[in-house]
Enzyme design. Structure first.
Site, short mmCIF file in Angstrom:
data_model
loop_
_atom_site.label_atom_id
_atom_site.label_comp_id
_atom_site.label_asym_id
_atom_site.label_seq_id
_atom_site.Cartn_x
_atom_site.Cartn_y
_atom_site.Cartn_z
N GLY A 36 165.37 2.27 -44.89
CA GLY A 36 165.08 2.86 -43.58
C GLY A 36 164.36 1.85 -42.69
CG HIS A 37 160.37 0.74 -43.69
ND1 HIS A 37 160.25 1.18 -44.98
CD2 HIS A 37 159.45 1.41 -42.97
CE1 HIS A 37 159.29 2.09 -45.05
NE2 HIS A 37 158.79 2.24 -43.84
#
Lengths: 282, 282
Positions: A36-37
């Site tokens: 996600g990051h």
């Protein structure tokens, strides 16, 4: 990739880049990086000359009974992942660097916070808004990237930027999911094998809601009830909330029109998971 | 001098100046300019390429029973004075431009505010910190100029800058006084002839305190009592407060060492006046 731990040094680095006329993309995180990051980094790299990532577990946004002490941390792995992904400046300050003393001045959020996660985390978004204000002033990015997995955070940051006239563009980025649909989260590692299997049903329940909404089911309570029954049947988790709200205002919709968000939070024994889906009915 | 009323336009103007590599000095005011404000402009012009003045009577910093509606305004005269003094950009937004809707996000000040003027004006410095945060983000100055007449404001802005890591230098500027010593203030015009004569005694009482401190009088209560008796004898005003505090922390001093401030507020029939003196005992 340059690793920097002091405010003075990161400002110096940014200043050099700005003097070369470079644009700055910023990905603020609490570390324990996952895809996600990294999807935020990818997007930042596409749209800016320089990508800055911060890793800081912000004590101000944890309540007294929350998991600040046990929030997962692995700075060496974070550095490695950020480097591989092409982050240019990696800013990982200590708590003392960010808060040398108890602050006299903080940022307060009074709308969009008494629902969803904010409801059970009083002061949480004040802490988020305060640390982001500090980081925005230190990094002075052109654009800042936030994952829509925490859609309420995106809504709050949007208000922060707008109400306080920050000269920064907020870029919300789609949630990254595991192959089975589970939203990526730093807290997923805490799930045991059985919980991990059950966790997929959060997203399934959201897809179910989406289908109902798209099939013109207008009874919001009926949709929520169906999700509730589904989660209760399929998982061992305890439902914290299931809610349907306008987006990004996060108010109870009079009717299912415009942009709406369906959001869910479920407490498993080892982790509390959240997920949401934004449906554009305009 | 360019007169600008919208955020979009002032940002465009500032942007042009920044692209030429110019430094920006900023003088935020509530208008009804007097020599105090103009001394800030003078200082800003000495230290920066471009001087921006804002005139905005900020509703957020007035309490429900305060003088927001009747606060003196004369924008044409302000424009003329600013032009004469050499202001480059004059920013005078409407209330609607600054607050298009009730803000969801504001700035909160929790230290340095429960004394002096802050004590009787709950929320006042939250309003000041919020509007300054907005203006700082719009103007993005290198330096911002504040008069020491409102020393508590300077103390609060110093904390705002430090705690939220604003990339801005705060420049405190000495109080400008009338020939008889009365601190210049927009509210002075409201005094009647007799009050105007009495008003000089605020500064006289501060000089008296300074002399006592410099003559090693250590009894803070004795100093305050002497000032109180003097003001009561010499004026028709009602004392709001007389206080001796550390500066800029604004705490009760254990002993008269370091930097201290003696501050006074007196309510006359037509205006409430404040004044102070900072004594450096380091």
């Amino acid at each position: 990739m340059k690793i920097v731990t002091t405010i003075e040094e990161i400002k110096k680095e940014i200043d050099l880049k700005k003097k070369e006329g470079k644009t700055i993309g910023f990905v603020p995180t609490m570390g324990y990086l996952h895809e996600g990051h990294l999807s935020l980094v990818e997007r930042a790299k596409q749209e800016n000359d320089v990508t800055v990532m911060s890793v800081f577990v912000n004590p101000l946004q944890f309540g007294p009974n929350e998991d600040y002490q046990t929030y997962p941390r692995d700075i060496k792995r974070d550095e490695e992942l950020a480097r591989q992904k092409g982050v240019d400046l990696f800013f990982a300050p200590t708590k003392e660097e960010m808060y040398p003393e108890e602050p006299a001045v903080t940022v307060k959020v009074t709308k969009r916070v008494d629902v969803l996660c904010g409801k059970s985390r009083p002061g949480h978004f004040d802490g988020v808004a305060t640390v982001l204000t500090k980081l925005f002033h230190i990094i002075t990015p052109d654009r800042a990237y936030f994952g829509l997995k925490d859609a309420q955070q995106v809504a709050v940051v949007t208000a922060l930027i707008k109400d306080l006239n920050f000269p920064i563009e907020i870029v919300p980025v789609e949630t990254v999911r595991e192959e089975d649909g589970l939203a990526k989260s730093s807290r997923n590692v805490r799930l045991d094998e059985q919980e991990r299997k059950e966790a997929v049903h959060l997203y399934q329940s959201l897809l179910m809601a989406k289908e109902m909404v798209e099939n013109k089911v207008h009874d919001q309570e009926a949709i929520i009830e169906k999700m509730r029954a589904y989660i209760t049947e399929k998982t061992s988790g305890e439902i914290d909330y299931i809610d349907i709200l306008t987006y990004p205002d996060l108010k109870k919709p009079n009717a299912l029109t415009g942009k709406i968000i369906v959001a869910i939070a479920v407490k498993f024994k080892h982790a509390r998971l959240i997920d949401n889906i934004i449906i554009d009915l305009t």
